[in-house]
Design a protein around this motif. Structure first.
Motif, PDB file in Angstrom:
ATOM      1  N   LEU A 257       0.728  -1.331  -0.037  1.00  0.00           N
ATOM      2  CA  LEU A 257       0.190   0.140   0.110  1.00  0.00           C
ATOM      3  C   LEU A 257       0.953   1.136   0.013  1.00  0.00           C
ATOM      4  CD1 LEU A 257      -2.661  -1.066   2.772  1.00  0.00           C
ATOM      5  CD2 LEU A 257      -3.176  -0.767   0.222  1.00  0.00           C
ATOM      6  N   VAL A 258       1.841   1.220   0.864  1.00  0.00           N
ATOM      7  CA  VAL A 258       2.740   2.347   0.984  1.00  0.00           C
ATOM      8  C   VAL A 258       3.463   2.753  -0.147  1.00  0.00           C
ATOM      9  CG1 VAL A 258       4.446   3.536   2.391  1.00  0.00           C
ATOM     10  CG2 VAL A 258       2.660   2.450   3.662  1.00  0.00           C
ATOM     11  N   ILE A 259       4.082   1.685  -0.713  1.00  0.00           N
ATOM     12  CA  ILE A 259       4.882   2.031  -1.951  1.00  0.00           C
ATOM     13  C   ILE A 259       4.198   2.274  -3.016  1.00  0.00           C
ATOM     14  CG2 ILE A 259       6.100   0.454  -3.947  1.00  0.00           C
ATOM     15  CD1 ILE A 259       7.470  -1.088  -1.539  1.00  0.00           C
ATOM     16  N   ASN A 260       2.788   1.780  -3.174  1.00  0.00           N
ATOM     17  CA  ASN A 260       1.885   2.244  -4.091  1.00  0.00           C
ATOM     18  C   ASN A 260       1.633   3.738  -4.234  1.00  0.00           C
ATOM     19  OD1 ASN A 260       0.719   0.021  -6.299  1.00  0.00           O
ATOM     20  ND2 ASN A 260       1.168  -0.955  -4.438  1.00  0.00           N
ATOM     21  N   MET A 261       1.300   3.974  -2.874  1.00  0.00           N
ATOM     22  CA  MET A 261       0.965   5.754  -2.549  1.00  0.00           C
ATOM     23  C   MET A 261       2.136   6.508  -2.741  1.00  0.00           C
ATOM     24  SD  MET A 261      -1.390   5.376   0.727  1.00  0.00           S
ATOM     25  CE  MET A 261      -2.683   4.137   0.897  1.00  0.00           C
ATOM     26  N   GLU A 262       3.522   6.031  -2.489  1.00  0.00           N
ATOM     27  CA  GLU A 262       4.588   6.898  -2.890  1.00  0.00           C
ATOM     28  C   GLU A 262       4.719   6.970  -4.467  1.00  0.00           C
ATOM     29  OE1 GLU A 262       8.075   4.702  -1.332  1.00  0.00           O
ATOM     30  OE2 GLU A 262       7.929   6.167   0.219  1.00  0.00           O
ATOM     31  N   LYS A 263       4.559   5.953  -5.320  1.00  0.00           N
ATOM     32  CA  LYS A 263       4.498   5.931  -6.675  1.00  0.00           C
ATOM     33  C   LYS A 263       3.311   7.210  -7.013  1.00  0.00           C
ATOM     34  CE  LYS A 263       6.529   1.488  -7.629  1.00  0.00           C
ATOM     35  NZ  LYS A 263       6.113   0.171  -8.102  1.00  0.00           N
ATOM     36  N   HIS A 264       2.369   6.692  -6.576  1.00  0.00           N
ATOM     37  CA  HIS A 264       1.102   7.559  -7.465  1.00  0.00           C
ATOM     38  C   HIS A 264       1.063   8.934  -6.907  1.00  0.00           C
ATOM     39  CE1 HIS A 264      -2.994   8.131  -8.419  1.00  0.00           C
ATOM     40  NE2 HIS A 264      -3.283   8.946  -7.445  1.00  0.00           N
ATOM     41  N   PHE A 265       1.506   9.245  -5.588  1.00  0.00           N
ATOM     42  CA  PHE A 265       1.496  10.816  -5.325  1.00  0.00           C
ATOM     43  C   PHE A 265       2.901  11.412  -5.448  1.00  0.00           C
ATOM     44  CE2 PHE A 265      -2.717  10.948  -3.825  1.00  0.00           C
ATOM     45  CZ  PHE A 265      -3.109   9.925  -3.265  1.00  0.00           C
ATOM     46  N   GLY A 266       3.839  10.434  -6.016  1.00  0.00           N
ATOM     47  CA  GLY A 266       5.149  11.234  -6.114  1.00  0.00           C
ATOM     48  C   GLY A 266       5.934  11.533  -4.904  1.00  0.00           C
ATOM     49  N   LEU A 267       5.783  10.578  -3.751  1.00  0.00           N
ATOM     50  CA  LEU A 267       6.227  11.051  -2.382  1.00  0.00           C
ATOM     51  C   LEU A 267       7.307  10.127  -1.929  1.00  0.00           C
ATOM     52  CD1 LEU A 267       2.645  11.804  -0.653  1.00  0.00           C
ATOM     53  CD2 LEU A 267       4.190  13.510  -1.434  1.00  0.00           C
ATOM     54  N   LYS A 268       8.187  10.585  -0.841  1.00  0.00           N
ATOM     55  CA  LYS A 268       8.916   9.683  -0.269  1.00  0.00           C
ATOM     56  C   LYS A 268       8.363   9.914   1.454  1.00  0.00           C
ATOM     57  CE  LYS A 268      12.218   7.408  -2.506  1.00  0.00           C
ATOM     58  NZ  LYS A 268      11.373   6.036  -2.738  1.00  0.00           N
ATOM     59  N   PHE A 269       7.853   8.610   1.801  1.00  0.00           N
ATOM     60  CA  PHE A 269       7.326   8.589   3.075  1.00  0.00           C
ATOM     61  C   PHE A 269       8.823   8.528   4.110  1.00  0.00           C
ATOM     62  CE2 PHE A 269       3.010   9.153   2.599  1.00  0.00           C
ATOM     63  CZ  PHE A 269       2.466   8.221   1.774  1.00  0.00           C
ATOM     64  N   ASN A 270       8.491   8.945   5.353  1.00  0.00           N
ATOM     65  CA  ASN A 270       9.568   8.587   6.507  1.00  0.00           C
ATOM     66  C   ASN A 270       8.886   7.456   7.124  1.00  0.00           C
ATOM     67  OD1 ASN A 270      10.169   8.669   9.330  1.00  0.00           O
ATOM     68  ND2 ASN A 270      11.399  10.379   8.750  1.00  0.00           N
ATOM     69  N   ILE A 271       9.888   6.664   7.226  1.00  0.00           N
ATOM     70  CA  ILE A 271       9.304   5.313   7.760  1.00  0.00           C
ATOM     71  C   ILE A 271       8.650   5.663   9.158  1.00  0.00           C
ATOM     72  CG2 ILE A 271      11.393   4.560   8.717  1.00  0.00           C
ATOM     73  CD1 ILE A 271       9.045   2.162   7.132  1.00  0.00           C
ATOM     74  N   LYS A 272       9.317   6.418   9.930  1.00  0.00           N
ATOM     75  CA  LYS A 272       8.795   6.718  11.441  1.00  0.00           C
ATOM     76  C   LYS A 272       7.367   7.231  11.225  1.00  0.00           C
ATOM     77  CE  LYS A 272      13.172   7.074  13.640  1.00  0.00           C
ATOM     78  NZ  LYS A 272      14.252   7.466  12.601  1.00  0.00           N
ATOM     79  N   GLU A 273       7.138   8.111  10.540  1.00  0.00           N
ATOM     80  CA  GLU A 273       5.762   8.711  10.262  1.00  0.00           C
ATOM     81  C   GLU A 273       4.963   7.849   9.979  1.00  0.00           C
ATOM     82  OE1 GLU A 273       6.631  12.261   7.653  1.00  0.00           O
ATOM     83  OE2 GLU A 273       5.423  13.336   9.151  1.00  0.00           O
ATOM     84  N   VAL A 274       5.132   6.919   8.749  1.00  0.00           N
ATOM     85  CA  VAL A 274       4.107   5.923   8.363  1.00  0.00           C
ATOM     86  C   VAL A 274       3.998   4.870   9.406  1.00  0.00           C
ATOM     87  CG1 VAL A 274       4.177   3.818   6.995  1.00  0.00           C
ATOM     88  CG2 VAL A 274       5.123   6.026   5.954  1.00  0.00           C
ATOM     89  N   ASN A 275       4.895   4.529  10.407  1.00  0.00           N
ATOM     90  CA  ASN A 275       4.575   3.619  11.507  1.00  0.00           C
ATOM     91  C   ASN A 275       3.558   4.165  12.479  1.00  0.00           C
ATOM     92  OD1 ASN A 275       6.043   1.670  10.081  1.00  0.00           O
ATOM     93  ND2 ASN A 275       7.901   1.834  11.219  1.00  0.00           N
ATOM     94  N   LYS A 276       3.546   5.345  12.549  1.00  0.00           N
ATOM     95  CA  LYS A 276       2.714   5.961  13.596  1.00  0.00           C
ATOM     96  C   LYS A 276       1.163   5.974  13.109  1.00  0.00           C
ATOM     97  CE  LYS A 276       5.754   9.815  14.551  1.00  0.00           C
ATOM     98  NZ  LYS A 276       5.698  11.102  14.347  1.00  0.00           N
ATOM     99  N   LEU A 277       1.025   5.769  11.960  1.00  0.00           N
ATOM    100  CA  LEU A 277      -0.356   5.946  11.432  1.00  0.00           C
ATOM    101  C   LEU A 277      -1.382   4.802  11.993  1.00  0.00           C
ATOM    102  CD1 LEU A 277       0.365   6.622   7.625  1.00  0.00           C
ATOM    103  CD2 LEU A 277      -0.106   8.440   9.181  1.00  0.00           C
ATOM    104  N   GLN A 278      -2.592   5.329  12.215  1.00  0.00           N
ATOM    105  CA  GLN A 278      -3.538   4.570  13.170  1.00  0.00           C
ATOM    106  C   GLN A 278      -4.804   4.072  12.040  1.00  0.00           C
ATOM    107  OE1 GLN A 278      -3.118   3.420  16.451  1.00  0.00           O
ATOM    108  NE2 GLN A 278      -1.157   4.106  16.013  1.00  0.00           N
ATOM    109  N   ASN A 279      -4.747   4.795  11.091  1.00  0.00           N
ATOM    110  CA  ASN A 279      -6.038   4.358  10.126  1.00  0.00           C
ATOM    111  C   ASN A 279      -5.838   5.160   8.774  1.00  0.00           C
ATOM    112  OD1 ASN A 279      -7.019   7.220  10.786  1.00  0.00           O
ATOM    113  ND2 ASN A 279      -7.772   6.370  12.765  1.00  0.00           N
TER     114      ASN A 279
END
Lengths: 125, 81
Positions: free
Chosen positions: B45-67
């Protein structure tokens, strides 16, 4: 980045695979049965051939610290005992967020024929 | 990009990853609500979102997400720069 290595399939490997898995399908055990089904000889277990993808990830791409996430394989041609396979992997995607790579896999026999193609996702643990 | 549009695109990504064209998600949706949503599908999911929106997430931020809602908010913040 691309890596490859070679391995020759032996009857001993086939026997060890049987010992591990208990898969007694005659296609892999009986010359007559395999010939009747139209094959040149007993067919090497597909998952024995795929088992070298563990070597590809653990020793070459990425090697140490590798953690296989997923493997997809298609068995395009039969493999026979005595065949020398070239197992080749090429990284075609890298993701830094999760420190993982996606690898395109091609396994060829000594005649250069593609016997397996597939994809693997490997993380770095 | 409006939050609504981001949410629409995220829904499409979920449907694609989980191979379910009728999947309905909401802000409160999390991995407990979708049986196949395990760690590997989360990566997908996260990789597809990075590609679709042209973003690079920070793993710490992603791991905090609840929903899903928090994911959409994070994407909106990153797109707004």
């Amino acid at each position: 980045m691309k890596e490859s290595f070679q391995v020759t399939l032996t009857q001993e490997m086939q026997d060890l695979f049987l010992q591990i898995t208990g898969d007694e399908n005659p296609l892999h055990r009986s010359f007559e049965y395999a010939k009747n089904k139209g094959y040149e000889d007993k067919v090497v277990y597909g998952l024995l051939t795929s088992s070298f993808l563990s070597t590809l990830a653990g020793m070459y791409l990425p090697g140490e610290r590798s953690l296989i996430h997923s493997v997809e394989t298609k068995y395009q041609k039969p493999v026979y005992i005595g065949d020398t396979l070239t197992i080749e992997g090429e990284i075609d995607e890298k993701n830094d967020t999760y420190e993982l790579i996606r690898i395109k896999i091609i396994i060829r026999n000594q005649k250069g024929e593609k016997v397996v193609k597939g994809r693997m996702q490997v993380g770095v643990a | 990009m409006t939050r609504e549009k981001i949410f629409e695109d995220v829904t499409e990504i979920f449907r694609d990853v989980f191979d379910d064209d009728e999947l309905v998600i909401g802000d409160e949706t999390n991995s407990a609500d979708i049986e196949d949503w395990d760690s590997l599908e989360h990566i997908e999911l996260v990789i597809n979102m990075e590609k679709h929106f042209g973003l690079k997430f920070n793993i710490k931020e992603v791991n905090k997400l609840q929903n899903v809602g928090e994911m959409v908010d994070l994407i909106q913040r990153m797109l707004e720069g």
